[in-house]
Scaffold this motif. Structure first.
Motif, short mmCIF file in Angstrom:
data_model
loop_
_atom_site.label_atom_id
_atom_site.label_comp_id
_atom_site.label_asym_id
_atom_site.label_seq_id
_atom_site.Cartn_x
_atom_site.Cartn_y
_atom_site.Cartn_z
N ALA A 138 0.80 -1.23 0.00
CA ALA A 138 0.00 0.00 0.00
C ALA A 138 0.83 1.28 0.00
CB ALA A 138 -0.95 0.00 1.19
N HIS A 139 2.13 1.15 0.08
CA HIS A 139 2.97 2.37 0.02
C HIS A 139 4.32 2.02 -0.58
CE1 HIS A 139 4.15 6.46 1.75
NE2 HIS A 139 5.22 6.00 1.11
N MET A 140 4.49 2.38 -1.83
CA MET A 140 5.72 1.98 -2.51
C MET A 140 6.14 3.06 -3.49
SD MET A 140 8.09 -0.15 -2.81
CE MET A 140 9.37 -0.41 -4.02
N HIS A 141 7.44 3.10 -3.75
CA HIS A 141 7.98 3.99 -4.78
C HIS A 141 8.58 3.06 -5.81
CE1 HIS A 141 7.36 7.41 -2.08
NE2 HIS A 141 7.62 6.52 -1.15
N LEU A 142 7.72 2.58 -6.69
CA LEU A 142 8.10 1.48 -7.57
C LEU A 142 9.18 1.87 -8.58
CD1 LEU A 142 6.90 -1.47 -7.68
CD2 LEU A 142 6.01 -0.79 -9.90
N VAL A 149 -4.48 11.95 -3.67
CA VAL A 149 -3.56 13.08 -3.74
C VAL A 149 -2.67 13.00 -2.50
CG1 VAL A 149 -3.45 15.57 -3.40
CG2 VAL A 149 -4.91 14.62 -5.19
N LYS A 150 -1.36 13.05 -2.74
CA LYS A 150 -0.43 12.88 -1.63
C LYS A 150 0.11 14.22 -1.12
CE LYS A 150 3.37 10.43 0.31
NZ LYS A 150 4.59 9.66 0.16
N VAL A 151 0.05 14.37 0.18
CA VAL A 151 0.55 15.58 0.84
C VAL A 151 1.58 15.13 1.89
CG1 VAL A 151 -0.10 17.58 2.25
CG2 VAL A 151 -1.73 16.66 0.57
N GLU A 190 -0.24 8.27 6.04
CA GLU A 190 0.91 7.43 5.74
C GLU A 190 1.89 7.44 6.89
OE1 GLU A 190 -1.32 6.74 2.99
OE2 GLU A 190 0.58 5.67 2.73
N HIS A 191 2.34 6.27 7.27
CA HIS A 191 3.34 6.02 8.33
C HIS A 191 2.70 6.05 9.73
CE1 HIS A 191 5.76 6.35 4.85
NE2 HIS A 191 5.69 7.66 4.77
N PHE A 192 2.04 7.16 10.07
CA PHE A 192 1.24 7.21 11.30
C PHE A 192 2.05 6.62 12.46
CE2 PHE A 192 -2.78 5.93 13.67
CZ PHE A 192 -3.34 7.19 13.71
N SER A 202 5.56 -1.37 2.17
CA SER A 202 6.99 -1.49 2.51
C SER A 202 7.73 -0.16 2.42
CB SER A 202 7.67 -2.48 1.56
OG SER A 202 7.71 -1.92 0.25
N ASP A 203 7.19 0.79 1.63
CA ASP A 203 7.90 2.02 1.33
C ASP A 203 9.28 1.71 0.73
OD1 ASP A 203 8.06 4.73 1.08
OD2 ASP A 203 8.30 5.18 3.20
N GLY A 204 9.45 0.47 0.29
CA GLY A 204 10.72 0.08 -0.36
C GLY A 204 11.91 -0.04 0.58
ZN LIG Z 1 7.19 6.73 0.91
#
Ligand SMILES: [Zn+2]
Length: 505
Positions: free
Chosen positions: A68-72, A272-274, A353-355, A418-420
């Motif tokens: 659910a959170h990646m920088h592919l 939309v990401k902030v 995100e992350h929280f 994973s956020d990679g």
């Molecule tokens: Zn990230």
């Protein structure tokens, strides 16, 4: 839907992950979807002459993982060698040695772009400096991005080539260190070509499947969107990708009348990401109390409250899901306030995100707002006695960081990604099983569900993905052992299907 199965899986543990303890014996697939899940006898009734029977031989069948959170693209660029991967470097000397090697391979004048360094893992716990880079690379521009993506260090050659506009707060000429927006602006000048981006996506997709992943929520730039669209048109996308877009593009999206969920089942527009704050490693996550190892700072909110409120309201009113990066307790509070003021409701499924450091009060407000906690189980690798988080935050705050358990207890939807760092669900799942702090720990089943259903829900796709149920897409992963019985790393990903088609190996 045809009433006979194209393929039937049996002879192993079928884990639908629909509710605690759910188990089945067999699963049938037809036309890219799950036709039935149940006992061997029930499912075999759907067998026809053409049906392929897949004997699991005691292995386990699960829903494909959703990261659910990646920088592919960043990951793919490492895979294709565009970036020098420094995530494995165990010391500053080793990281510098890799730069030296790369310089030798490439020859003078060529860019060297490193990623993934993490000084908190090094014996001498400090950043690489500009002088050190100048020494190993006097004739090559070098830029090395920290593992969290919020800090980079560059050498003199690099600064000569890239025009820099930065405040003294974000740029230290002496050490060559750039932070946050100044770092991102600097990186934006070093863009890979469209061909490299396409190559990177295909390499990362291949890696994703090998890790058991069938869907990724990516954070993308316009260049990435173009590359994804091109690959999708060519029929080369076997991964499902949710495209989350930076708030700097909100105006363009609003002007076009686009909103979340535009697209199809493979490629669709997400949130939309902030960014509300930075990271703990870079000491710019916004805290209520000062950092333990630098009492002069409480980190930094990227926007004053009023500005954050206005931004969130505008994105919300334009029909966008919100995905807001907030790590520190002060940032989480500010984001919750902005969501409340904007009139966001649980149906809007706002994501934080992350929280990482919510207070009790934050958890209560998040539950009321229907916030999805999009967390990274692998981040607990930086927690515990003698860790980076303990050093930065002190033991009290370290004990309550990444509270997955409290999130579930409050019935806040939990989505894992994973956020990679590194890419891949099995590593993260292992991290929360063995987490140093009690509130971080989950059961295997809870962790699996956060890495499947959680992501599907965060992407408004729980009707299509995330569990094994009739009618859902046949995105499946076969693990070598039943994870509810074996412990990682005893099990591995053996086979992966997307819409019923084998995509790994
Ligand atoms: Zn990230």
């Amino acid at each position: 839907m045809s009433r006979t199965a194209e393929r039937i899986f049996l002879g192993g543990a079928v884990l639908p992950l629909t509710e605690p303890g759910a188990q089945a014996e067999a699963l049938a697939v037809s036309a890219g979807r799950i036709l039935a899940v149940g006992s061997t006898e029930e499912v075999l009734r759907l067998r026809a002459a053409h049906t392929q029977i897949v004997d699991l031989k005691g292995r386990a069948l699960l829903p494909g993982f959703v990261d659910a959170h990646m920088h592919l693209v960043s990951h793919g660029l490492k895979e294709i060698g565009y970036y020098l991967d420094l995530s494995e470097a165990r010391s500053r000397e080793e990281a510098l040695e890799r730069v030296r090697e790369r310089v030798r391979e490439r020859g003078p004048g060529e860019w060297v772009l490193g990623r993934g360094w993490d000084e908190s893992r090094w014996p001498e716990n400090r950043y690489i400096t500009r002088d050190e880079l100048d020494e190993v690379a006097p004739y090559n521009p070098v830029t090395l991005v920290r593992v969290d993506g919020h800090i980079l260090v560059a050498n003199t050659q690099a600064f000569e080539l890239v025009a820099l506009e930065a405040t003294p707060e974000e740029f230290d000429a002496q050490t060559g260190l750039l932070r946050e927006r100044a770092a991102w602006a600097f990186l934006a000048e070093l863009r890979p070509s469209s061909g490299e981006i396409e190559e990177a996506i295909l390499a990362a997709q291949k890696r994703a499947h090998a890790l058991g992943i069938t869907c990724v929520h990516d954070v993308v730039t316009p260049e990435h969107v173009r590359a994804y669209l091109k690959l999708h048109k060519q029929g080369k996308l076997t991964l499902r990708v949710r495209l989350n877009v930076g708030v700097e593009h909100l105006d363009a999206l609003v002007e076009l009348g686009l909103g979340s969920e535009f697209g199809d089942d493979r490629l669709r527009l997400g949130a939309v990401k902030v960014f509300a704050d930075g990271s703990i490693g870079a000491r710019n996550a916004a805290l209520l109390e000062p950092y333990a190892d630098d009492p002069s700072t409480r980190g930094k909110l990227n926007y004053p409250q009023e500005e954050l409120n206005a931004l969130v309201k505008r994105a919300h009113e334009a029909g966008f899901q919100l995905m807001i990066h907030a790590i520190g307790d002060r940032a989480i509070g500010a984001v919750l306030t902005a969501l409340e003021r904007a009139g966001v409701t649980p149906e809007d499924r706002p994501r934080i995100e992350h929280f990482e450091l919510p207070t009790e009060e934050h958890l209560e407000r998040a539950a009321r707002l229907g916030v999805i906690a999009s967390m990274q189980p692998n981040f607990v690798q930086w927690s515990g006695p003698g860790s980076l988080y303990e050093e930065r935050l002190g033991p009290e705050r370290d004990r309550r960081i990444d509270p997955h358990r409290q999130v579930l207890e409050r019935e806040i939807p939990l989505a894992f990604g994973s956020d990679g760092m590194p890419f891949g669900p099995l590593y993260g799942i292992r991290c929360v099983l063995e987490a140093p702090q009690e509130p971080q720990r989950l059961t295997m089943e809870e962790a699996l569900r956060a890495y499947t259903w959680g992501g599907a829900y965060a992407g408004f796709q729980e009707g299509e993905l995330g569990t094994l149920e009739p009618g859902k897409r046949a995105d499946l992963v076969v693990l070598t052992e039943d994870p509810l019985r074996a412990l990682p790393p005893e099990y591995r990903v053996e086979r992966v299907y997307s819409a019923g088609e084998l995509v790994f190996p």
